[in-house]
Write an enzyme that holds these catalytic residues in place. Sequence first.
Site, PDB file in Angstrom:
ATOM      1  N   GLU A   1      26.639  26.395  51.782  1.00  0.00           N
ATOM      2  CA  GLU A   1      26.810  25.981  53.178  1.00  0.00           C
ATOM      3  C   GLU A   1      26.155  26.946  54.155  1.00  0.00           C
ATOM      4  OE1 GLU A   1      29.082  25.735  50.862  1.00  0.00           O
ATOM      5  OE2 GLU A   1      30.331  23.950  51.124  1.00  0.00           O
TER       6      GLU A   1
ATOM      7  N   ALA B   1      28.988  17.697  50.832  1.00  0.00           N
ATOM      8  CA  ALA B   1      29.157  16.762  51.956  1.00  0.00           C
ATOM      9  C   ALA B   1      27.819  16.107  52.253  1.00  0.00           C
ATOM     10  CB  ALA B   1      29.653  17.534  53.177  1.00  0.00           C
TER      11      ALA B   1
ATOM     12  N   GLY C   1      30.664  21.015  49.194  1.00  0.00           N
ATOM     13  CA  GLY C   1      31.857  20.184  49.057  1.00  0.00           C
ATOM     14  C   GLY C   1      32.058  19.691  47.631  1.00  0.00           C
TER      15      GLY C   1
ATOM     16  N   GLU D   1      33.811  22.419  46.014  1.00  0.00           N
ATOM     17  CA  GLU D   1      35.165  22.488  46.596  1.00  0.00           C
ATOM     18  C   GLU D   1      36.065  21.401  46.001  1.00  0.00           C
ATOM     19  OE1 GLU D   1      33.418  22.522  50.631  1.00  0.00           O
ATOM     20  OE2 GLU D   1      34.800  24.183  50.997  1.00  0.00           O
TER      21      GLU D   1
HETATM   22  C1  3H9 Z   1      29.065  20.891  52.678  1.00  0.00           C
HETATM   23  O1  3H9 Z   1      29.301  20.520  51.573  1.00  0.00           O
HETATM   24  C2  3H9 Z   1      30.134  21.202  53.686  1.00  0.00           C
HETATM   25  C3  3H9 Z   1      31.502  21.342  53.100  1.00  0.00           C
HETATM   26  O2  3H9 Z   1      31.744  22.667  52.679  1.00  0.00           O
HETATM   27  C4  3H9 Z   1      32.607  21.089  54.047  1.00  0.00           C
HETATM   28  C5  3H9 Z   1      32.528  20.004  55.014  1.00  0.00           C
HETATM   29  C6  3H9 Z   1      33.794  19.783  55.767  1.00  0.00           C
HETATM   30  N1  3H9 Z   1      23.588  15.312  51.798  1.00  0.00           N
HETATM   31  O3  3H9 Z   1      16.719  18.404  47.129  1.00  0.00           O
HETATM   32  P1  3H9 Z   1      16.283  17.115  46.554  1.00  0.00           P
HETATM   33  C7  3H9 Z   1      19.050  14.374  49.635  1.00  0.00           C
HETATM   34  S1  3H9 Z   1      27.484  21.043  53.246  1.00  0.00           S
HETATM   35  C8  3H9 Z   1      22.683  14.359  52.082  1.00  0.00           C
HETATM   36  O4  3H9 Z   1      14.879  16.705  46.754  1.00  0.00           O
HETATM   37  P2  3H9 Z   1      16.676  18.139  43.901  1.00  0.00           P
HETATM   38  C9  3H9 Z   1      17.778  15.085  50.017  1.00  0.00           C
HETATM   39  O5  3H9 Z   1      17.614  15.082  51.409  1.00  0.00           O
HETATM   40  C10 3H9 Z   1      26.482  20.515  51.882  1.00  0.00           C
HETATM   41  N2  3H9 Z   1      21.512  14.255  51.435  1.00  0.00           N
HETATM   42  O6  3H9 Z   1      16.632  16.984  44.996  1.00  0.00           O
HETATM   43  C11 3H9 Z   1      16.744  14.235  49.301  1.00  0.00           C
HETATM   44  O7  3H9 Z   1      16.530  13.095  50.083  1.00  0.00           O
HETATM   45  P3  3H9 Z   1      15.072  12.442  50.183  1.00  0.00           P
HETATM   46  C12 3H9 Z   1      26.355  21.576  50.874  1.00  0.00           C
HETATM   47  C13 3H9 Z   1      21.260  15.127  50.457  1.00  0.00           C
HETATM   48  O8  3H9 Z   1      16.988  17.463  42.642  1.00  0.00           O
HETATM   49  C14 3H9 Z   1      17.456  13.814  48.028  1.00  0.00           C
HETATM   50  O9  3H9 Z   1      18.840  13.969  48.300  1.00  0.00           O
HETATM   51  N3  3H9 Z   1      25.448  21.168  49.843  1.00  0.00           N
HETATM   52  C15 3H9 Z   1      22.159  16.141  50.127  1.00  0.00           C
HETATM   53  O10 3H9 Z   1      15.457  18.981  44.003  1.00  0.00           O
HETATM   54  C16 3H9 Z   1      17.076  14.628  46.827  1.00  0.00           C
HETATM   55  O11 3H9 Z   1      17.251  15.998  47.145  1.00  0.00           O
HETATM   56  C17 3H9 Z   1      24.167  21.602  49.796  1.00  0.00           C
HETATM   57  O12 3H9 Z   1      23.742  22.385  50.597  1.00  0.00           O
HETATM   58  C18 3H9 Z   1      23.381  16.219  50.830  1.00  0.00           C
HETATM   59  N4  3H9 Z   1      24.313  17.150  50.565  1.00  0.00           N
HETATM   60  O13 3H9 Z   1      17.888  19.078  44.320  1.00  0.00           O
HETATM   61  C19 3H9 Z   1      23.322  21.053  48.689  1.00  0.00           C
HETATM   62  N5  3H9 Z   1      21.634  16.885  49.123  1.00  0.00           N
HETATM   63  O14 3H9 Z   1      14.746  11.974  48.809  1.00  0.00           O
HETATM   64  C20 3H9 Z   1      22.065  20.454  49.235  1.00  0.00           C
HETATM   65  C21 3H9 Z   1      20.437  16.334  48.844  1.00  0.00           C
HETATM   66  O15 3H9 Z   1      15.262  11.350  51.185  1.00  0.00           O
HETATM   67  N6  3H9 Z   1      21.261  19.833  48.221  1.00  0.00           N
HETATM   68  N7  3H9 Z   1      20.222  15.279  49.644  1.00  0.00           N
HETATM   69  O16 3H9 Z   1      14.173  13.546  50.669  1.00  0.00           O
HETATM   70  C22 3H9 Z   1      20.495  20.536  47.359  1.00  0.00           C
HETATM   71  O17 3H9 Z   1      20.485  21.756  47.342  1.00  0.00           O
HETATM   72  C23 3H9 Z   1      19.610  19.777  46.442  1.00  0.00           C
HETATM   73  O18 3H9 Z   1      19.391  18.506  47.000  1.00  0.00           O
HETATM   74  C24 3H9 Z   1      20.131  19.599  44.991  1.00  0.00           C
HETATM   75  C25 3H9 Z   1      19.197  18.615  44.233  1.00  0.00           C
HETATM   76  C26 3H9 Z   1      20.128  20.951  44.299  1.00  0.00           C
HETATM   77  C27 3H9 Z   1      21.519  19.002  44.999  1.00  0.00           C
END
Ligand code: 3H9
Length: 719
Positions: A123, A61, A100, A103
């Site tokens: 999450e 998400a 998500g 999911e």
């Molecule tokens: C969810 O899914 C809830 C659902 O179950 C249900 C809902 C109803 N959203 O980390 P990076 C941005 S909760 C928005 O440096 P990497 C991040 O801020 C979500 N932005 O890259 C950054 O921005 P900036 C569950 C996001 O390659 C840029 O992307 N998901 C999101 O080192 C690059 O990120 C998670 O918890 C996001 N979801 O790592 C996963 N994700 O350049 C969270 C990233 O402006 N994400 N951004 O600073 C991660 O763990 C890592 O970003 C990922 C890539 C491993 C994907």
Amino acid sequence: MAAYKRVSESVALITLQNPPVNALSAAVRQGIVDTVERALSDPNVTAVVICGQNGVFCGGADIKEFGSNMSGPPLIPMIHAIESANKPVVAAIEGSALGGGLELALGCHYRIAHSKARLGLPEVSLGLLPAAGGSQRLPRLIGVPAALNLITTGRHVTAAEALQLGIVDQVTDHNTVDAAVKFALSVAGRSLDPRRISTYPCPQQPDLDALFEEVMQKVRRSARGAIAPIACVQAVRAAATLPYTQGMAREQELMATLFTSGQARALQYCFFAQRAVGRWRMPSGARWDTSKPRPVHKAAVIGLGTMGRGITVALAQTGLSVIAVETQEKQLMEAKQAVSGMLERGAKRRGVAPALDRIIYSQNIQAVADVDLVIEAVFEDVALKTKVFKQLSAVCKPGTLLCTNTSALDVDQLASETPNPELVVGMHFFAPAHVMKLLEVVYGPRSSPEAVATAMQLGKKMGKASVAVGNCRGFVGNRMLKPYVEQAFFLLEEGATPELVDRALEEFGFPMGVFTMSDLSGLDVGWRVRKGDGLVEPGGASGRSARVRQGRRYSPLGDLLCEHGRFGQKTCRGWYQYDKPGSRVARSDPWLHSFLEAYRAEHGLVARRIDHQEVLERCLYALINEGFHILDDGIAAGPEDIDVIYVSGYGWPRHRGGPMFYANMVGLAKVLERLEHYHQAHPDVPHLQPCSLLRRLVASGSPPIHRWGEVIKKLHSQL
Ligand code: 3H9
């Protein structure tokens, strides 16, 4: 936001397009709904493949949407529509499938992953639970114990582990989309009923109650007050005990509580703060995006004590060649053995070969002549460090970056001892350096942006939360720790016990209270620093002067304990007692309580009742107040920098977002009022006097934390 294409004649290829991680924003969700509908209604389409643009399936998400009014199609019906489709839908997973994103993949009928992909439901680390059916589908697919593990820890699994667990159906080393299209064609026309995970019964588990009880206890112990891990267990329990529809209702109910909680806000703030600190800037105007780091292939570590050994391991594990220098032969041999042991254990854990041959050990500092960067980690003594820096300046090739691992010494002073002060920065590691996540990169007024960029990049490569900070006594972390520890000592004088103070702090969420921590790190460490600062009066002074130094209140309690040979865990005695040296089990010590009583009597102090609230306010607000001074002085670029330091290196509970975020949550006016109150009661404690920046923020209407910068900038532009 979701592209649609026909490939291999009859396969609809849907590509999520929302760089960098294809987060499920409202536009992406709308794109998926529209393209899936189109694929299902096209009679020429026999199967569907969903993939993500630029080698990333989906990061979940869109966290940025959480703070706003959510619009666009909701995730749950979207995923249900995919699952109930009458054509096979295959997820082609490259890069990440998280939250998500996973999911969505679990709603698909098949999942093909690239061997380098990572999958998970993280999450919980954002204060949430997988609430688009993840908490209900995953246990049905892989069983309750494995799902509990993944959902309560949020850990990411490799494609290989995902295959073993049964999360994915196939792993490929080749083009994942091609493999998924081929696979989709091969299953087109088959019955999809056995592929709809929501219809699966949850695999039977013997002694379900005992399992949940055990996991709940474990989670409560490690969660330290965080509510999301507990909600995750409850959601999986619903999957294991209720029909799917009721389980989903429970998932939604639990999510509703979490979604608006302060903890979720704090954890999501931490997520963005951790990324924001990478965009460092210096008061000179130098910044991350205009400063080019130098390549570092070969590094050296000087001094192989505890810190030097950990740094050597961290560098070697990053893939660098390391020259490890220790002039004492015996120390060198011991260090070699210890470093090899640490590398072997680390490699075993990660299932890789130990990087033993990346390190060359030497007794001779001349061996570092051709390295790109040196980290000096000799004993914390300014004369010794100066000597080493002079030697390094003579030995190293031109342009070598000289870094000092110091927790408090003046980086600028050391830089001034070298012909090229612009090449000098501090790299403040935390023990054990190969484990602890935090690195303070300390720049002096003469450090070049290039040097800072190089140290920051190296820190990132080592997997550290690297924060660039200005040069001052104690930098950010230790400077703020000082008033915190000082308040704890004063509370003992006023009637508290170490047990009471520690309990209050541990209930707040710290892994250990200030006194347990002090016993672990050694009371002699602070004693040596205070001696160096001329604060310690041997034998303990008497009369009023015993508790005043340099015109302010001072507690000699720590010094007196050291005079009794009580250095903490290593001597079995400190603020607590221990059965054997190094034991982690702190037991209450009646001697200490009698000692405190005698001390109070000697100094005419009358013990009063102190409650947890006062402990928290005195210790935490004094620490936070110093944080405002640090912002005011420009030592930290923003509150996020301070918060990342405290969450990553000082045990501040992540679900409370860091000290500055916490102050924002409590309310700046309240923090100011309590500091004023305590300063009035203790006028001889300057650390309780509210910082002018705090006053100014309150006067500006207590703006939210992301707007503090405007007030700070305004102040600086007026100076
Ligand atoms: C969810 O899914 C809830 C659902 O179950 C249900 C809902 C109803 N959203 O980390 P990076 C941005 S909760 C928005 O440096 P990497 C991040 O801020 C979500 N932005 O890259 C950054 O921005 P900036 C569950 C996001 O390659 C840029 O992307 N998901 C999101 O080192 C690059 O990120 C998670 O918890 C996001 N979801 O790592 C996963 N994700 O350049 C969270 C990233 O402006 N994400 N951004 O600073 C991660 O763990 C890592 O970003 C990922 C890539 C491993 C994907």
